[in-house]
Design an enzyme around this catalytic site. Structure first.
Site, PDB file in Angstrom:
ATOM      1  N   TYR A 117      48.727   5.130  55.618  1.00  0.00           N
ATOM      2  CA  TYR A 117      49.326   4.111  56.479  1.00  0.00           C
ATOM      3  C   TYR A 117      48.965   4.361  57.940  1.00  0.00           C
ATOM      4  CZ  TYR A 117      53.012   1.224  58.564  1.00  0.00           C
ATOM      5  OH  TYR A 117      53.705   0.303  59.303  1.00  0.00           O
ATOM      6  N   SER A 126      51.835   0.065  64.309  1.00  0.00           N
ATOM      7  CA  SER A 126      52.919   1.006  64.063  1.00  0.00           C
ATOM      8  C   SER A 126      52.788   2.168  65.029  1.00  0.00           C
ATOM      9  CB  SER A 126      52.852   1.542  62.633  1.00  0.00           C
ATOM     10  OG  SER A 126      53.745   2.617  62.453  1.00  0.00           O
TER      11      SER A 126
END
Length: 187
Positions: free
Chosen positions: A144, A131
């Site tokens: 995350y 990501s």
């Protein structure tokens, strides 16, 4: 493809089918979403889809999945969502769950599939979904971002180490795109 029921995993499955893969193994916790995806793919493409509905943090079920799909040529690690929030908000159990899913899940899948890819002598490909927040952390998705940073470094190290054994390791680093998880973070 892990985390295949929606978002990047779902799109990846559809692209692989469109590009001509003969067999897909899709994994996610949402059996109803997996079944809908299977129906769409099999009705539109000459592709057999096998669904595996499970939570990859369940080590026994993860090991059973690996044993039943070990002959794949391409592994896509894209397992599910973890809680958002700052360090003060996310408790220890949520941190452990996030790391078990996003880091140790990837590590264990990579390790097991790599070994088989080398032993059969044909090599293979492992794609870990990272990501942009693994490179540029966001405070609203602290857990995350941290796990994705670990996935980035894991992937880079494995790519160097495993290339001589004909196992390619790549990391896909998407930015923000229209998905449920991204809408939650950005609003």
């Amino acid at each position: 493809i892990t985390g295949a029921s929606k978002g990047i995993g779902e799109a990846t499955a559809e692209v692989f089918a469109r590009e001509g893969v003969s067999t897909l193994h899709l994994t996610a916790r949402s059996s109803d979403l997996l079944e809908a995806l299977k129906a769409r793919i099999e009705s539109a493409h000459d592709c057999v889809v096998h669904n595996h509905s499970l939570d990859l943090t369940d080590v026994t079920r993860r090991d059973d999945l690996i044993a039943s799909t070990i002959d794949v040529d391409i592994l896509v690690n894209n397992s599910g969502a973890i809680p958002s929030g700052s360090l003060e908000v996310v408790d220890d159990d949520a941190w452990r769950h996030g790391w078990e899913l996003k880091v140790f899940g990837y590590v264990n899948m990579c390790r097991r599939f790599y070994k088989h890819m080398v032993e059969r002598g044909e090599g293979g490909s492992i794609i870990n979904v990272g990501s942009i927040s693994g490179l540029n952390p966001l405070s609203r998705v602290f857990t995350y971002s941290t796990t994705k940073g670990a996935v980035h470094n894991l992937s880079k190290n494995l790519a160097r180490e495993w290339a001589p054994h004909r196992v390619r390791v790549n990391i896909l680093v998407p930015g923000f795109f229209p998905a449920e998880q991204n809408r939650k973070v950005l609003t």
